[in-house]
Structure formats: C-alpha cells, structure tokens
Write a protein that holds these residues in place. Structure first.
Motif, PDB file in Angstrom:
ATOM      1  N   VAL A   1      27.599-100.385  22.972  1.00  0.00           N
ATOM      2  CA  VAL A   1      28.343-100.399  24.211  1.00  0.00           C
ATOM      3  C   VAL A   1      28.652 -98.953  24.580  1.00  0.00           C
ATOM      4  CG1 VAL A   1      30.396-101.270  25.361  1.00  0.00           C
ATOM      5  CG2 VAL A   1      29.400-102.537  23.450  1.00  0.00           C
ATOM      6  N   PRO A   2      28.396 -98.541  25.838  1.00  0.00           N
ATOM      7  CA  PRO A   2      28.776 -97.178  26.219  1.00  0.00           C
ATOM      8  C   PRO A   2      30.300 -97.035  26.156  1.00  0.00           C
ATOM      9  CG  PRO A   2      27.404 -98.211  27.905  1.00  0.00           C
ATOM     10  CD  PRO A   2      27.777 -99.284  26.945  1.00  0.00           C
ATOM     11  N   ALA A   3      30.747 -95.876  25.709  1.00  0.00           N
ATOM     12  CA  ALA A   3      32.170 -95.691  25.447  1.00  0.00           C
ATOM     13  C   ALA A   3      33.040 -96.057  26.635  1.00  0.00           C
ATOM     14  CB  ALA A   3      32.435 -94.242  25.049  1.00  0.00           C
ATOM     15  N   SER A   4      32.568 -95.781  27.861  1.00  0.00           N
ATOM     16  CA  SER A   4      33.443 -96.039  29.000  1.00  0.00           C
ATOM     17  C   SER A   4      33.499 -97.518  29.367  1.00  0.00           C
ATOM     18  CB  SER A   4      33.002 -95.186  30.196  1.00  0.00           C
ATOM     19  OG  SER A   4      31.641 -95.388  30.451  1.00  0.00           O
ATOM     20  N   HIS A   5      32.767 -98.350  28.622  1.00  0.00           N
ATOM     21  CA  HIS A   5      32.816 -99.785  28.931  1.00  0.00           C
ATOM     22  C   HIS A   5      33.440-100.614  27.821  1.00  0.00           C
ATOM     23  CE1 HIS A   5      30.626 -99.614  32.737  1.00  0.00           C
ATOM     24  NE2 HIS A   5      30.030 -98.574  32.189  1.00  0.00           N
ATOM     25  N   TYR A   6      34.082 -99.935  26.884  1.00  0.00           N
ATOM     26  CA  TYR A   6      34.692-100.679  25.771  1.00  0.00           C
ATOM     27  C   TYR A   6      35.784-101.636  26.265  1.00  0.00           C
ATOM     28  CZ  TYR A   6      32.638 -98.706  21.542  1.00  0.00           C
ATOM     29  OH  TYR A   6      31.789 -98.377  20.518  1.00  0.00           O
ATOM     30  N   GLY A   7      36.447-101.254  27.360  1.00  0.00           N
ATOM     31  CA  GLY A   7      37.604-102.055  27.770  1.00  0.00           C
ATOM     32  C   GLY A   7      37.357-102.934  28.970  1.00  0.00           C
ATOM     33  N   ASP A   8      36.092-103.176  29.313  1.00  0.00           N
ATOM     34  CA  ASP A   8      35.794-103.847  30.583  1.00  0.00           C
ATOM     35  C   ASP A   8      36.579-105.134  30.806  1.00  0.00           C
ATOM     36  OD1 ASP A   8      34.148-101.848  31.225  1.00  0.00           O
ATOM     37  OD2 ASP A   8      32.299-103.025  31.333  1.00  0.00           O
ATOM     38  N   ASN A   9      36.704-105.926  29.770  1.00  0.00           N
ATOM     39  CA  ASN A   9      37.309-107.233  29.981  1.00  0.00           C
ATOM     40  C   ASN A   9      38.822-107.219  29.869  1.00  0.00           C
ATOM     41  OD1 ASN A   9      36.226-109.570  30.936  1.00  0.00           O
ATOM     42  ND2 ASN A   9      34.861-109.808  29.173  1.00  0.00           N
ATOM     43  N   MET A  10      39.372-106.013  29.663  1.00  0.00           N
ATOM     44  CA  MET A  10      40.822-105.914  29.575  1.00  0.00           C
ATOM     45  C   MET A  10      41.446-105.908  30.968  1.00  0.00           C
ATOM     46  SD  MET A  10      42.811-102.663  28.005  1.00  0.00           S
ATOM     47  CE  MET A  10      42.250-101.531  29.257  1.00  0.00           C
ATOM     48  N   TRP A  11      40.673-105.391  31.942  1.00  0.00           N
ATOM     49  CA  TRP A  11      41.258-105.205  33.276  1.00  0.00           C
ATOM     50  C   TRP A  11      41.717-106.492  33.929  1.00  0.00           C
ATOM     51  CZ3 TRP A  11      42.917-100.678  33.260  1.00  0.00           C
ATOM     52  CH2 TRP A  11      42.215 -99.669  32.585  1.00  0.00           C
ATOM     53  N   PRO A  12      40.922-107.586  33.854  1.00  0.00           N
ATOM     54  CA  PRO A  12      41.461-108.833  34.419  1.00  0.00           C
ATOM     55  C   PRO A  12      42.784-109.217  33.764  1.00  0.00           C
ATOM     56  CG  PRO A  12      39.142-109.083  33.866  1.00  0.00           C
ATOM     57  CD  PRO A  12      39.558-107.743  33.378  1.00  0.00           C
ATOM     58  N   MET A  13      42.884-108.989  32.479  1.00  0.00           N
ATOM     59  CA  MET A  13      44.124-109.357  31.794  1.00  0.00           C
ATOM     60  C   MET A  13      45.276-108.487  32.297  1.00  0.00           C
ATOM     61  SD  MET A  13      44.953-109.504  27.743  1.00  0.00           S
ATOM     62  CE  MET A  13      46.460-110.247  27.160  1.00  0.00           C
ATOM     63  N   ILE A  14      44.994-107.212  32.496  1.00  0.00           N
ATOM     64  CA  ILE A  14      46.039-106.328  33.016  1.00  0.00           C
ATOM     65  C   ILE A  14      46.464-106.779  34.410  1.00  0.00           C
ATOM     66  CG2 ILE A  14      46.426-103.979  33.880  1.00  0.00           C
ATOM     67  CD1 ILE A  14      45.136-102.929  31.419  1.00  0.00           C
TER      68      ILE A  14
END
Lengths: 234, 320, 433, 291
Positions: free
Chosen positions: C162-175
């Motif tokens: 996974v490219p480093a800048s996409h590690y948190g992709d699925n966190m944003w909906p939760m936020i």
C-alpha cells in the motif's frame, strides 16, 4: 646491593646506552652524573623496568631485574622518585602519599611512615588536602621524595631532585637526601648539579653520551681536571 | 620508489580500463562499488592517514556530495550530473567551517567531534524537509539504464583523479607538512608550520573527493535519503578500508577498499547461502583480527616503507 | 621521479580519455546478452528473493520470506509448464547499495525470471529502479514509499503493498460519520521521521485540513527516542480531541504506555497501521493498548478467501498456518508476502494456461493483468491517480479498515458491514479504566 | 506550568539512568583514555542477559542485574586484557586504532546477539512498568524513580570506591600518570582490565535499569554510546560527580529540546552541547563544580 652489568639500551633502533656497568652498595649514596642527554634517566628507567636492555643484566639483592615487569620493582624495595616530579596532579597531597605505600609491607606501616614524612616536611602536613597539581616547585619535590619514603624502600632512586629549585632549596634538598640516607635508605642519585652531588655522595659515576667515562669517590672526583673543566666551569 | 613503481599502476590501469566490458552486469556493478570506495578511502587517507586527523564523520562529506547533486534536481530540475561539480563544492563549503571548529581538538576528541558533526548534519537533512525532502529522499531518473559501463568509466575516472590528487599533494611540500603534523603536531608548530592551516589543506581535497564519490552515488543509485548517505557505517567503512590496506600509504587505501568490498560481497552472496546468517559475524570478526594484528594494514605492515617520510620520524636519543 | 610523474600523468590521461570515449562505443563492446527468441527455456523458473535476512531489519524480511514459503507449500505448485520453480535467495541486510548488488546478481548471474523483495523504502526504491533498468519483473512486498510506483517503471509491480499516503483511506468515512459528530475538532498529529511517516503525515494533514479540523500539534519525532514523554507532554498541553499517530512497532508501544502514564486523555487515539496493528504491540503495551483505534491493512480476521491453483484458502488459514509453523504471530508484512506469492503464482499459471513461454516479458505482461483475491483483499494492477496528484503505475490498492484494541484483542470496527465488534467512542479516561 | 514541570521531571529521571550508563564510560574514557565506541553494544549484551533471565526464570531486571553485571565485568576484563590493551601501545600510524577496534568489537557483539536472539524487538513489560505517582497534573513514573534511586546508589558507591580505597586511588593514579603509577608498584594492565570490567558492569547496570522502561533489539547500542560520550565530555572525563551532573543536565536538555524546539531535533541539542563543551570547557562541568 644493586649491580648493573654491561647493559646496552635502545630506543627503537637508536642506541642510547653503551655497555654501562656500575654498582650501589648498601648504605651508600651513589651519584650518576652527566649533562642533559647523557643517558642518566634512561639508565634509571632501565633499572625500573620501563626499558629493557638488549644486552647485559641488572641484579638487585641477588635477584635478576631485567625480566621483571616495572610494577614489581616496588615490591622488591626499590622506590623511584622520578624526574619532573610525576606526581598525581588531581589527587590530594595525602592521596599521593598513600599511593606511595601500596605494597603490603609499606601499607602495614602507613601511619608511621606518614608521620615520618610530615616530620621531615612539615609543610606537607599543612597542604595535606590540597591537590598536588597546585603545589609550588619546592613543595612538589618534597611530596615526590615523601612519596618515595612512604614505600619504606631499601633503595631509593632519585632523578634530578634539584632540577628547577631555587638555590637555597637545593641546599635543603641535599640535606634531606643525606638525612634519609642516615635513616637507612640506600640512594642512587641522578644529578646535573655536579658540585652539590659530588659533595653529598659516597661514590659517583660520570655518564657522557651513553657511556661511563669516569668513576670514583665523590671527594676525589670533585678535584678531577676533566670534571672541573666540563661541569664545574672552573 | 624506483623505476618499476609506474609499471604496476600502468598494468592495473590497463586492466581496469580494458577488462570490464567483458564482464557481466553484476561484476560491473561490484567493480563500480569498488572504484567508488577506492576514491573514498583514498580521500579519507589524505586527512586521516597522512595528516593523522582520523575522522569518524566523513560520511558527512559523502552525504553532502550526494545531496549537492540531488538537490539540484529536486529544486531546479537540473541534471544531477552537474552534481559532479555541485556535490564536492557543497562538501567543501560545509567542510571549511567544520574544520575550523574541530581542528582545534586533538586525537580521540577530534574523532568524536567529527562523529557529532556528521550526526548533526544527518538530523538536519532529515528534519529540514523543505531543503532536502527529509526522509522522503530524492529519486532521480537514471541516465543509462541497463548499461553499466558509462557509470564504470565515470567512477574509474573519479578514483584515478583522487589517486592523482593525493599523489601530487604528497609529492609537494604539503605532503611533508601533513606528515610532520601527524608525527608531532607540537614540533611541527615549533618549526613554524601552522597546523590548522595545513589540516585545512588536507581536509578540502579530502572533502572534495569524498563529495565527488557521493555525487556519483546519487547518479548511480538514483535514490538517496539521509539515513542511507550519512550513517556511521559509511564513515566506518572508509576507515576500515584504509586500516585494512594501510593508512599513510599510497596504494594501501585502494587495496583495502577493493578487498573490503569484494570480501563483504563474497561472504554475503557466495558464502551466505552456505553459512547462513552468520556471514556478517564472520566479516566483523575478520575486521577485529585485522585491527589487532595488522594495525598498519596490509601495505603498511607488508613492506619496509612503513612511513613515507621515515627519516622525518622523531627519534628519541639519550635522556628525554 | 620525473619518470614516475610522467607515467602517472599518462596513465591518468588514458583513463580520462577512456572514461569519456568508451561509453560511446560501449554497446558494441558489450556482448548482447539476450538469447535467441525461438529457444524455449527448459531450466527451472527462478524466483529471486531479495530481503533483509540479517541486520537490523531482519525480523520483517524474514517474516516475508517465511510467508512466501508458507504460500508456496500451501498451494503446492512446484512446477509450471514442466519447469520446476526454484527460489534464489539473496540477503540485502537492509542496505540500499547491498540491495542493488543483490538485485544485479539475481538479474544477471542467477538469471531470475521474477524478483520478490523490498522491505524498507530505501531498499525498495533502489531495487525497483534496478528492476526497470534490467527489465526484470519485480514485486514489491512492503516498501511503502509512494514514489516507487510513481516513476512510470513498467517492470515494477506493487502487488499487495500500500502506498504510504493511502494507509488511512478507510478511516475518513469513520471520521466524517462518527468522530466529527462526536466532537473531534482538534487533532494532534505526530509521526516517525521516515519516508512512511512523512508521506502518511502529508496525506493525513491534507485530509484533516480539508475537513476543517485544526491541527494543534504537528511534529515528526525520532523513532529511536528513548523517552517520548516530553513530546507527549507537549501534545497534552495542546489539548487535542484526537491523537493521530504514525509509529512503528516499539515506539508505538512506548507511546501507548507513556500516554497512559501521563494520563493523556482524548476522545480517541488513532494509530496509522504500522506498529499499532502488530501482535507485538499488545505484548509490549499491555493494558495501555486498549481502546486504541488504528487503521489497518490486514488483520487475522479479515474475511478474505478464495481459490488459487485449485486450492481453497482463507485469510484465517494463513494466520493459523504461520502461527503453527513458526510459533509466532504474523503481521501485515507477512500477509503481504503471502499475497505476493499468490500474485506471482497466479501470473505464472495464467501464462502457462495461455500456452506461452514463461520468461521475463510474459511475466510482466501477465502481472499487468493481475486481478486476484489475496490475503490483503482484492489486488488489481492498474494505472491511476489520486486526489493528491500522485499518479501510480501497476499499483493495486488493498482495502484498508479501522480496528480497535478491546480487551487486548484487535477487533474490526469499521467499515461496520464487516465488523467483529462495535467501536467504543469516546474512549474512557485513563483514570477510569 | 504543568508542561514545564512534567518536562523537567522527565528529563531529570531519564538523566539518572543516563548517568549510570555514562559513569561506566567516564571510568573507561577518563581513567584509561580509551574511547569505547562499543559501550552501548556491550550494554545491549547485558540487556539480553537480563531479558533471557526474565523469560526463562522470571527474574525482574532489577534482580537479574546482579547476574548481568558480573557477566559484563568478565567480558570487559577479557576484552581489555587480551584485545584492546594489545593495540594501545602498538606503534601505528593512526593513534585512533583503539577507537576502531572497539567499534569492530561492538559489531561482533551485535552479530553474535543477532544470531542467538534474532533481530526481533523484545521488551520486559510488567504491569509495574507503567505505575506512576501523580502530583497534580504531573506524573512521575515509579520504575524510573526506582531506577533513579539505584542509579544514585551506584554513583555514590563508585565515588567512594575511587576516593577511599587503594584500588580506586590506583585507578585514578594510572589515569593521571601511567609511568609514576608503575613506579608505585601498580600493575597497570591489571588495573586497566579491572577498570574496563567495572565500566562494563556499570553499563550493564544501566542497561538493566533501562530494560523495564524501554525495549530491546540488537542495534540498540549506538545511540546510547553517543549519549554516554556526550555526558562524559559534558561532565568531565573521569569524574563521578561530573557524570552524574552531566547525565542530569543532558537528560534535561533533551527533554526541553523535545518540548520547546522539536522532537526531531532533540538529538542536535546534545551534539551542540558536546561540541561547545569540547571547545570552550575542555574539563567539563567538573571544573565548574570544583571551583
């Protein structure tokens, strides 16, 4: 007591001593004289085991010294009062004296020796808690000799004890040397101050460029032509 | 230093030029590394071996050289090949103040201060993202893809240049001053040799050469980041190469670097599959043994020309 | 002396001339290495392995290699198209120059058909550059550096990484759906000073700012730090609602412990994969791990399953298999290694099924068409751009999700469709645990 | 205010642990003038000894320390006697041969440990590791406080050893004038080997104190070597009080640097202090305290 037999000493590939032989008998003050660079300190360092002769041997009380490491000399009863004082500058006067009495026999008589040093050099008692590095030249010399006495040695080797001292202190120094000798310590003295040394010593050897050139009773050498010309400036 | 002394270099030179085209890519790569380390060890030897200022922070110059090249590309899109000029320049510019400060220290403290300086530079490059891209590092486009020979001849030229610079310097009066500072700094100053000044004269070509190797590294590896160009292990490798070959000898560092690179690669790639993960342990043990038993390196212990200026070595005669 | 100088000068001139003249004619001098097109290779299919197996990074490199072996045994394919599969192992010690040496050796001396490797970012990028130069297909296992697949290198395949800048992709909906309505408006961001940390932070920073969330603390830290308390004390003084931490294994544990010691109370503590998802985290952080939320690339109970080479597999099986074989729990690095062998094997099988010869070129072509369910979810090699302006080549994007440590167990809490437990938010204060 | 107080507390407690690690260094650097780059690596070995005792016998590092210390003492003694001492008086071009030797020895130890324990991260985590005392908003870590206490005990013990015993005086004398010490009958090789061993045992103690609050892997050593060197130079080589005060000042500087400058630049603070002290106060804090 101490017999040096035909030693040759080298620094690396450079020979510093050629065929040196001399003897120190019990109770004597023997002086080793010579100008700067004649090899006097080299001789003492060889006896102390810091240097090894390439030829010849050294005996002390019948024991061969040349094979022993330097730190064993103290336990045989040889105290070396080195040139340039070689005190432990960051330790106090008292600690320096204590360092003189590491060997078991000397350690047993530590208190007694300390008193003895303080009677000879009262000034050291006053300075007991001062760092050795802060002492004046004369005081440093006293401490160096005192540290030698602390070892209760049989033989004390003194390297240029009068170097850098004011003239009246030099007289004092030689008085102390004679006093120590009277108290039963044999002394091997290395000196540039030929006149004083010859007056104080029993016998003397003269070193020139790594060789012994003259030897004899102190009084007698004092009137030797060569000595007068070369060292006394008469 | 008789007539035959140019014979061996000439043969080595011919072999170094003529052989690589007939080797496979892997061996060409190894030779490139060898030449890079030859240049670096030779550069280090000028300051460390001849001038006696052993530095444990020379990776600073390597990293600065690499960044000198990399930052050209990063900020202005200029080809990192210009780094061959910019890299050494940056290394030298930074080395001058470093030298002015650290040369006031002696022996072990100089070693440590250089280590501290190098670590400080590493941390600055790591943190100052606007300047150096920080831990993201710099990725460049390589000029030649599969082709290794251009890189090889480039680095061979760098190695030859560093050997030549050191040779010329050591043949001049500078060489004599460097060695006298190493042998006895106080005596040298007594003779009127301003030691800091001449140490700087040794440091500048040293930093330049190591920086040049760094700039080459940037171009060849196509990627740098502070932790790969400033680590202690690079400084240590330079020193250990020199130790292995012989500090203060002309060919020693080159020999040492060659052996160092080949030995570590040999242990890793060819002995590794047999002896497993202990290959690096064996390597480290060999280093310890070399330092203990060959403290003057292969060249230094091997022949009688132990010191270039043997006659100038201070000798003690008589009393003190 | 004069002669010596002359000789040396001459030598130098020759070297310099050669250095600039020879590169021009080098292509003719170098013997062409390509074999004749028609010849069908009969030797083994060589799979190059290029990981740090010794040195400071050996633990993760070894985990990758063990997982690849596990996958190899699991799918039982020992030969493809009549050619046996053989692994050629190179240890790179985690040093870029050595990684390049190893890659060169694999490519030219061992003539590997495909190489798997890449643990640290610096080794990964150097290997990828070499792969593209030498025209050897290369599957990156872990190296998270964005730029590795942003250079347009067509021989480099991201596989399950996974490219480093996409590690948190699925966190944003939760936020958006949970945390912000729950009162999160100030975030403290700190990240380890590595490529992964910095790239992650860049993406996180942009996304937080896009949502109008204030970053009250934003600092990188040295991952070797012994005492992170001063930093955490400064974080505490900034009074954030949420902590966003990008940390590797041991500093993650230290941070969790020391946050507990300092009673650093926030509505939620969010880790960015890495250390916060590893099994050792809970061992080293103990009770302090509880309630920590973290984005995750992989967890043992991700519901992935599928079939490859006629063998059915599930994600849990990999986890149990690794635990059973090696007596240790794997983390996402291992899962990536396992997935990577699946991707590689899948490509080999597809080439064989199409009746083509297996060589570097066909492997590359097959890999560009990869679309495979793996232990890291569905992997599809595509060229695409993200909203940060990063354009990737041959880059898959494994599904990421959010987990939370509850009673020392890592539970899947987001997206809720596949949850194994409900999220706890806001988290209780340290004093009240 | 709470932030400042917390920062000071953290720095102070950490400084105590640093002091123990550095005190071994000050003994070796100050007394024998040996720059031991392998210091942190040998501390790492001690930490693995404690770790192995913890996992096999369940001994807490504070107890395992008393096993690790003799082990490291032995290693240190043998190293000095048979390896480092050999190199010291060999006629070499690089006077720093000995520095490189310790570097290489450090590498060997790292690789040995790596072969035995692998590169995995380890830690000795007990619930006790996170116990804290709270003063208002500030927390004081209990294990760090205990470490600090033990550290002070070691500093005091070493101080007494150096100033009140013949052995201690011999150590100092050897440092101040090697030849004169030999004239006094000090076996310099024996004393230096014992001192090296002692220094290593103290590093082992530091490692054991660090273990419950930190973690462990084979490459842990280098930063600690550097920290110990900085502290030793800061405090003044060869002085126990100097190492203690140096440790505390350094811990504090690191902590303040992390809070009020940037966590990433924290280590630069140490290096800057190091260079400034070397250049302008070569005796270190010791000279200031003495005055």
């Amino acid at each position: 007591m101490l017999k040096v037999n035909n030693i040759d000493v080298y620094y690396g590939d450079v020979q510093a001593l050629w065929d040196i032989s001399f003897e120190v008998k019990e109770g004597e003050i023997v002086a080793l004289l010579g100008s700067n660079g004649a090899g006097k300190t080299t001789t003492l360092n060889t006896i102390s085991g810091l240097l090894r002769p390439r030829k010849g041997n050294i005996e002390f009380l019948g024991q061969e010294l040349t094979k022993l490491p330097a730190h064993k000399m103290a336990s045989l009863g040889i105290a070396h009062v080195p040139e340039a004082r070689k005190l432990f500058p960051e330790m106090t006067v008292k600690e320096n004296l204590l360092m003189g009495s590491l060997m078991p026999e000397a350690k047993a008589r530590r208190e007694e020796s300390m008193e003895r040093v303080f009677t000879i050099f009262p000034i050291l008692k006053e300075r007991a808690w001062q760092a050795a590095g802060t002492l004046s030249g004369g005081e440093s010399q006293m401490l160096a000799v005192g540290r030698g006495i602390m070892a209760c040695p049989k033989l004390m080797m003194m390297d240029e004890p009068s170097l850098g001292l004011a003239p009246f202190l030099v007289d004092e120094e030689f008085k102390v040397i004679e006093r120590i000798n009277r108290e039963g310590i044999t002394i091997l003295l290395v000196e540039q101050n030929v006149a004083h040394a010859l007056k104080a010593c029993t016998r003397a050897y003269v070193l020139e460029i790594g060789r012994i050139t003259l030897q004899g009773k102190g009084e007698k050498l004092l009137h030797d032509k060569h000595i007068e010309e070369a060292y006394l400036g008469i | 230093m008789a007539k035959k002394s140019w014979f061996l270099p000439a043969i080595l030179g011919i072999v170094a030029i003529a052989l690589p085209p007939f080797l496979g890519g892997y061996f060409q790569h190894i030779l490139i590394l060898v030449m890079m380390w030859v240049a670096m060890a030779t550069g280090w030897n000028l300051l460390g071996g001849y001038c006696g200022q052993a530095s444990l922070g020379s990776a600073a110059f390597f990293g600065l050289g690499a960044y000198g090249a990399g930052m050209l590309y990063l900020h202005w899109g200029i080809s990192p090949w210009w780094g061959v000029i910019a890299g050494p320049l940056l290394a030298i510019v930074v080395a001058i103040p470093i030298g002015l400060v650290t040369f006031r220290l002696r022996g072990g403290y100089f070693v440590l201060s250089m280590l501290a300086v190098c670590e400080t530079i590493r941390i600055i490059f790591l943190n100052w993202v606007e300047m150096s891209a920080g831990p993201l590092g710099i990725v460049i486009e390589r000029t030649w893809g599969m082709e290794k020979l251009p890189y090889y001849y480039m680095v061979l030229a760098i190695a030859a240049l560093s050997l030549y610079v050191v040779y010329r310097l050591m043949k001049s009066k500078f060489g004599y001053y460097f060695v006298s500072i190493r042998e006895d700094q106080d005596a040298a100053e007594g003779l009127g040799i301003p030691s800091t000044k001449y140490k700087m004269y040794a440091l500048i070509p040293c930093a330049g050469i190591i920086g040049l190797a760094g700039a080459f590294y940037m171009n060849y590896m196509a990627f740098i980041e502070p932790n790969t160009v400033f680590p202690l292990i690079i400084s240590a490798t330079m020193i250990l190469s020199v130790m292995l070959g012989g500090p203060g000898t002309f060919w020693g560092p080159a020999l040492g670097a060659t052996i160092f690179v080949l030995l570590s690669e040999l242990l890793r790639a060819f002995a590794g599959p047999v002896i497993g993960t202990i290959h690096y342990l064996i390597f480290a043990l060999i280093l310890v043994l070399v330092i203990m038993f060959l403290p003057n390196g292969i060249a230094g212990e091997g022949d009688k020309i132990k010191r270039l200026f043997r006659g100038k070595k201070p000798v003690y005669v008589g009393g003190e | 002396m004069k002669k010596v100088k002359l000789g040396l000068l001459l030598g130098l001139v020759v070297v310099l001339v050669a250095a600039f003249a020879l590169p021009g004619c080098a292509p003719e001098v170098a013997p062409p290495e390509e074999e004749e097109e028609e010849e069908v290779p009969t030797g083994p299919i060589k799979i190059g392995i290029n990981f740090p197996l010794t040195g400071a990074k050996a633990n993760f490199g070894t985990m990758d290699w063990l997982s690849i072996q596990l996958a190899y045994a699991k799918f039982g394919v020992e030969e493809v198209g009549g050619r046996p599969i053989r692994f050629v192992i190179e240890d790179n010690r985690g040093d870029p120059a050595t990684a390049k040496s190893a890659f060169e050796k694999l490519a030219t001396l061992d003539e590997a058909d495909v190489v798997l490797g890449g643990y640290t970012s610096s080794c990964g990028v150097v290997q990828a550059a070499a792969a593209n130069d030498l025209k050897v297909p290369f599957l990156i296992c872990n190296s998270s550096k964005d730029a590795i697949t942003m250079e347009g290198w067509e021989w480099v395949f991201s596989g399950a990484r996974v490219p480093a800048s996409h590690y948190g992709d699925n966190m944003w909906p939760m936020i958006d759906e949970v945390l912000m309505p729950g009162g999160v408006s100030k975030v403290a961001l700190f990240y380890e000073m590595t490529d992964w940390g910095t790239s992650s932070a860049e993406a996180l920073r942009a996304n937080f700012e896009a949502r109008g969330i204030e970053l009250v603390y934003d600092e990188p830290y040295d991952s070797d730090a012994i005492d992170l308390k001063p930093m955490l004390a400064a974080v505490k003084a900034a009074k954030p609602d949420m902590i966003m931490a990008v940390s590797y294994l041991m500093d993650a544990s230290l941070i969790a412990r020391q946050a507990g010691e300092l009673r650093l109370n926030v509505l939620c503590f969010m880790g960015q994969a890495g250390g916060y998802t590893m099994p050792e985290f809970v061992v080293n952080a103990g009770e302090n791990a509880n309630y920590i939320l973290t984005t995750a690339l992989w967890s043992p109970f991700a519901p992935w399953e599928g079939e490859l080479a006629g063998v059915k597999w599930t994600n849990q099986e990999y986890y149990e298999g690794y635990l059973g074989s090696y007596g240790a729990e794997p983390d996402y690095h291992g899962a990536q290694g396992f997935a990577q062998w699946m991707i590689c094997l899948d490509a080999l099988l597809r080439i064989d099924a199409a009746g083509e010869t297996i060589n570097r070129e066909t492997i590359r072509e097959a890999l560009t068409e990869t679309k495979l369910m793996t232990t890291m979810g569905l992997i599809e090699h595509k060229d695409w751009c993200d909203d940060m302006g990063h354009c990737y080549t041959n880059q898959g994007l494994p599904v990421t999700y959010v987990t939370q440590w509850q009673n020392l167990v890592q539970e899947w809490v987001w997206p809720v469709e596949a949850k194994s437990a409900d999220y706890i938010f806001p988290v209780p204060k340290w004093e009240e645990r | 205010m709470a932030l400042f107080g917390q920062t000071i507390i953290c720095g102070f407690l950490m400084g105590g642990v640093y002091a123990v690690i550095a005190i071994g260094m000050t003994l070796i650097l100050g007394v024998m003038k040996i720059i031991n780059i392998g210091h942190g690596h040998l501390m790492m070995v001690a930490m693995y000894v404690c770790f192995a005792l913890f996992t096999s016998l369940g001994l807490h590092p504070y107890i395992a320390m008393f096993v690790a210390m003799p082990c490291l003492f032995g290693i240190g003694y043998l190293l000095q006697r048979y390896s480092i001492h050999r190199v010291r008086f060999v006629d070499t071009i690089l006077p720093q041969t000995q520095v490189l030797l310790t570097l290489a020895i450090g590498l060997v130890f790292v690789e040995i440990i790596r072969v035995i324990f692998k590169s995995d991260f380890r830690s000795v985590y007990t619930p006790f590791s996170s116990k804290c005392l709270y003063i208002g908003d500030m927390s004081i870590s209990l294990p760090q406080l205990i470490s600090f206490g033990i550290a002070m005990a070691f500093v005091a013990g070493l101080h007494i050893l150096l100033t009140r015993t013949d052995f201690g005086r011999s150590i100092r004398a050897t440092a101040q004038d090697l030849d004169a010490a030999k004239y006094m009958g000090v076996d310099a090789l024996r004393v230096s080997s014992l001192t090296f061993g002692l220094g290593m045992a103290l590093a082992a103690a530091g490692g054991a104190l660090l273990l419950p609050i930190f973690y462990l892997f084979p490459d842990i050593g280098v930063p600690f070597t550097i920290k110990a060197l900085i502290i030793t130079i800061l405090g003044g080589a060869g002085s126990t009080v100097g190492a203690l005060s140096g440790g505390l000042v350094f811990g504090m500087a690191e902590s303040l640097g992390a809070v009020y400058w940037a966590p990433g630049y924290k280590d630069v603070v140490g290096f800057v202090i190091f260079l400034l002290v070397l250049l302008f106060m070569p005796g270190g804090l010791k000279t200031v305290i003495k005055r």
